[in-house]
Motif scaffolding. Structure first.
Motif, PDB file in Angstrom:
ATOM      1  N   ALA A 144       0.725  -1.608   0.206  1.00 17.72           N
ATOM      2  CA  ALA A 144      -0.413  -0.342   0.055  1.00 17.72           C
ATOM      3  C   ALA A 144       0.527   0.920  -0.108  1.00 17.72           C
ATOM      4  O   ALA A 144       1.732   1.174   0.641  1.00 17.72           O
ATOM      5  CB  ALA A 144      -0.989   0.240   0.990  1.00 17.72           C
ATOM      6  N   ALA A 145       0.386   2.045  -1.029  1.00 16.63           N
ATOM      7  CA  ALA A 145       1.389   3.605  -1.278  1.00 16.63           C
ATOM      8  C   ALA A 145       0.904   4.409   0.351  1.00 16.63           C
ATOM      9  O   ALA A 145       0.402   3.995   0.615  1.00 16.63           O
ATOM     10  CB  ALA A 145       0.877   4.431  -2.225  1.00 16.63           C
ATOM     11  N   GLY A 146       1.952   4.589   1.057  1.00 11.41           N
ATOM     12  CA  GLY A 146       1.106   5.864   1.399  1.00 11.41           C
ATOM     13  C   GLY A 146       1.541   5.617   3.137  1.00 11.41           C
ATOM     14  O   GLY A 146       0.583   6.523   4.210  1.00 11.41           O
ATOM     15  N   THR A 151       6.047  -2.328   1.102  1.00 14.85           N
ATOM     16  CA  THR A 151       7.017  -2.504  -0.126  1.00 14.85           C
ATOM     17  C   THR A 151       6.947  -1.475  -1.031  1.00 14.85           C
ATOM     18  O   THR A 151       5.481  -1.284  -0.541  1.00 14.85           O
ATOM     19  CB  THR A 151       6.756  -4.350  -0.789  1.00 14.85           C
ATOM     20  OG1 THR A 151       5.800  -4.244  -0.774  1.00 14.85           O
ATOM     21  CG2 THR A 151       7.667  -4.610  -0.022  1.00 14.85           C
ATOM     22  N   MET A 152       6.752  -1.498  -3.062  1.00 13.29           N
ATOM     23  CA  MET A 152       6.274  -0.369  -3.205  1.00 13.29           C
ATOM     24  C   MET A 152       6.873  -1.423  -5.039  1.00 13.29           C
ATOM     25  O   MET A 152       7.643  -0.975  -5.463  1.00 13.29           O
ATOM     26  CB  MET A 152       7.359   1.351  -3.522  1.00 13.29           C
ATOM     27  CG  MET A 152       6.678   2.106  -4.737  1.00 13.29           C
ATOM     28  SD  MET A 152       4.671   1.839  -4.930  1.00 13.29           S
ATOM     29  CE  MET A 152       3.711   1.173  -3.257  1.00 13.29           C
ATOM     30  N   PRO A 153       6.176  -2.488  -5.492  1.00 15.35           N
ATOM     31  CA  PRO A 153       6.257  -2.467  -6.500  1.00 15.35           C
ATOM     32  C   PRO A 153       6.196  -2.188  -8.012  1.00 15.35           C
ATOM     33  O   PRO A 153       5.170  -0.510  -7.637  1.00 15.35           O
ATOM     34  CB  PRO A 153       4.874  -4.546  -6.327  1.00 15.35           C
ATOM     35  CG  PRO A 153       4.063  -3.601  -5.517  1.00 15.35           C
ATOM     36  CD  PRO A 153       4.105  -2.797  -4.839  1.00 15.35           C
ATOM     37  N   VAL A 159      10.387   5.932  -3.562  1.00 20.33           N
ATOM     38  CA  VAL A 159      10.221   4.734  -4.590  1.00 20.33           C
ATOM     39  C   VAL A 159       9.023   4.687  -5.096  1.00 20.33           C
ATOM     40  O   VAL A 159       8.780   4.864  -6.352  1.00 20.33           O
ATOM     41  CB  VAL A 159      10.413   2.972  -3.449  1.00 20.33           C
ATOM     42  CG1 VAL A 159      10.326   2.073  -4.462  1.00 20.33           C
ATOM     43  CG2 VAL A 159      11.833   3.294  -3.705  1.00 20.33           C
ATOM     44  N   THR A 160       8.367   5.115  -4.498  1.00 16.69           N
ATOM     45  CA  THR A 160       6.502   5.415  -5.042  1.00 16.69           C
ATOM     46  C   THR A 160       6.426   6.343  -6.740  1.00 16.69           C
ATOM     47  O   THR A 160       6.052   5.678  -7.538  1.00 16.69           O
ATOM     48  CB  THR A 160       5.630   5.955  -4.163  1.00 16.69           C
ATOM     49  OG1 THR A 160       5.452   4.636  -2.872  1.00 16.69           O
ATOM     50  CG2 THR A 160       4.398   5.860  -4.491  1.00 16.69           C
ATOM     51  N   ALA A 161       7.398   6.989  -6.017  1.00 10.84           N
ATOM     52  CA  ALA A 161       7.498   8.396  -7.270  1.00 10.84           C
ATOM     53  C   ALA A 161       8.537   8.009  -8.349  1.00 10.84           C
ATOM     54  O   ALA A 161       7.929   8.464  -9.610  1.00 10.84           O
ATOM     55  CB  ALA A 161       7.813   9.838  -6.623  1.00 10.84           C
ATOM     56  N   SER A 168       9.434   4.225  -9.322  1.00  7.56           N
ATOM     57  CA  SER A 168       9.169   2.666  -9.943  1.00  7.56           C
ATOM     58  C   SER A 168       7.813   2.388  -9.978  1.00  7.56           C
ATOM     59  O   SER A 168       6.811   2.102 -10.638  1.00  7.56           O
ATOM     60  CB  SER A 168      10.000   1.635  -9.327  1.00  7.56           C
ATOM     61  OG  SER A 168       9.769   1.805  -8.443  1.00  7.56           O
ATOM     62  N   GLY A 169       6.816   2.327  -8.459  1.00  7.52           N
ATOM     63  CA  GLY A 169       5.896   2.822  -8.441  1.00  7.52           C
ATOM     64  C   GLY A 169       4.628   3.425  -9.034  1.00  7.52           C
ATOM     65  O   GLY A 169       4.134   2.755  -9.913  1.00  7.52           O
ATOM     66  N   SER A 170       4.770   4.319  -9.232  1.00  6.38           N
ATOM     67  CA  SER A 170       4.110   5.286 -10.553  1.00  6.38           C
ATOM     68  C   SER A 170       4.573   5.200 -11.351  1.00  6.38           C
ATOM     69  O   SER A 170       3.918   5.983 -12.767  1.00  6.38           O
ATOM     70  CB  SER A 170       3.449   7.088  -9.848  1.00  6.38           C
ATOM     71  OG  SER A 170       3.089   7.069  -8.961  1.00  6.38           O
ATOM     72  N   GLY A 171       5.910   5.164 -12.091  1.00  2.29           N
ATOM     73  CA  GLY A 171       6.253   5.282 -13.255  1.00  2.29           C
ATOM     74  C   GLY A 171       5.727   5.718 -14.103  1.00  2.29           C
ATOM     75  O   GLY A 171       5.979   5.566 -15.185  1.00  2.29           O
TER      76      GLY A 171
HETATM   77  O1  LIG Z   1      -1.286   5.525  -8.000  1.00  2.00           O
HETATM   78  C1  LIG Z   1      -1.291   4.678  -6.910  1.00  2.00           C
HETATM   79  O2  LIG Z   1      -1.298   6.037  -6.269  1.00  2.00           O
HETATM   80  C2  LIG Z   1      -1.036   3.875  -6.853  1.00  2.00           C
HETATM   81  C3  LIG Z   1       0.737   3.826  -6.310  1.00  2.00           C
HETATM   82  C4  LIG Z   1       1.215   3.532  -7.052  1.00  2.00           C
HETATM   83  C5  LIG Z   1       0.847   3.335  -8.569  1.00  2.00           C
HETATM   84  N1  LIG Z   1       0.205   2.813  -8.053  1.00  2.00           N
END
Ligand SMILES: O=C(O)[C@@H]1CCC=N1
Ligand SMILES: NC(=O)C1=CN([C@@H]2O[C@H](COP(=O)(O)OP(=O)(O)OC[C@H]3O[C@@H](n4cnc5c(N)ncnc54)[C@H](O)[C@@H]3O)[C@@H](O)[C@H]2O)C=CC1
Length: 271
Positions: free
Chosen positions: A97-99, A117-119, A168-170, A172-175
């Motif tokens: 989960a993000a955040g 983690t942030m996949p 990491v979220t900024a 590869s997660g959202s990338g």
């Molecule tokens: O947009 C989101 O909040 C989730 C986390 C990273 C990618 N998607």
């Protein structure tokens, strides 16, 4: 004979399916997976992969050593409270989960063995990237188990501070979404110049994949590889001039800061 359950996905939506697909591909079936999701339609795909499924928390969860928390951040607190009765002392929790902070999850679950983690969704094709942070109470054995589990989906990078998960979220997660927007823009530009949608898509995808592979394999910096494409007085510099004039590097940086800031806000709003 049914194999022993090993991994439970709590929430079986987009991210879980991308991760599950990596496991199914690597292991040849989803027989070691249990998925708990309140949406019966979401579970159909998992059933097709051979996974065991359930619509609500049950004792089946206790049979799984690793639980992957993959519901939206907004649903995580209620879900943690609903699954808590089925936790065992040695259950290893992996949150995607993000955040949502480690401290909140530890509090909601009354459990300390948690890895944050942030996949990302390219896990679906085995080309994912996961950043992970383990709390100090997680054993080396559990960290190795988490790394093994995550490696079915692609690369894994450990970070040594929880706050770095937002970075990491900024990245590869959202990338992947940033790259899809870039591919959409390349296709739109090319079709305006007369290429068909299909031709444009084929070329845009090969260009992005080829450029990434060059960075990965040549050992050159991205800046040097960019310079190699940019002939003096040529076409590339004409295009790059527009990118610089309109501030693309700063736009990308600002966008990433916005993503990381949003992760911080989610943490304040939700835990
Ligand atoms: O947009 C989101 O909040 C989730 C986390 C990273 C990618 N998607
Ligand atoms: N989509 C992405 O690219 C990425 C997502 N993430 C994280 O993954 C998590 C899940 O995101 P998505 O898969 O995109 O969301 P999603 O909406 O596709 O999946 C969430 C699933 O949770 C289920 N659910 C919600 N409340 C539930 C409950 N009380 N009991 C049982 N099931 C419940 C929903 O039915 C849904 O199938 C989020 O925390 C997000 O921050 C992390 C990295 C990348």
């Amino acid at each position: 004979m049914k194999m022993t359950l090993a991994i439970a996905f709590i929430g079986g939506g987009n991210m879980a399916q991308a991760m599950g697909r990596g496991i199914v591909t690597a292991k040849g079936s989803g027989e070691t997976i249990y998925v708990m999701d309140r949406n019966p339609e979401t579970l159909e795909k998992w059933q097709g992969w051979g996974a065991t499924t359930g619509l609500a928390p049950s004792a089946t969860l206790s049979e799984c050593k690793v639980w992957i928390l993959a519901v939206k951040p907004q649903n995580l607190k209620e879900v943690c409270e609903s699954i808590k009765p089925y936790l065992k002392a040695d259950t290893l929790i992996i949150s995607v989960a993000a955040g949502i902070s480690m401290a909140s999850m530890q509090q909601w679950l009354g459990h300390e063995r948690i890895i944050r983690t942030m996949p990302n969704t390219p896990a679906l094709v085995g080309m994912g990237m996961t950043g992970m942070f383990a709390s100090s109470v997680v054993s080396g054995e559990d960290i190795a188990l988490a790394e093994e589990t995550l490696s079915y989906m692609g690369g894994v990078v450990k970070v040594d501070q929880e706050s770095l998960i937002d970075a990491v979220t900024a990245l590869s997660g959202s990338g992947p979404a940033y790259i899809y927007l870039f591919i959409e823009s390349l296709i739109a530009g090319a079709t305006k110049m007369g290429l068909t949608e299909e031709q444009a898509k084929q070329m845009a995808v090969a260009t992005v994949a080829g450029a990434a592979k060059m960075v990965e394999t040549t050992g050159e910096t991205p800046a040097k590889l960019r310079e190699n494409v940019s002939s003096k007085g040529g076409t590339t510099l004409a295009a790059l001039g527009v990118f610089y004039e309109r501030g693309l590097p700063k736009i990308v940086e600002d966008a990433m800061v916005a993503a990381a800031r949003r992760a911080g806000e989610l943490s304040k709003e939700l835990g």
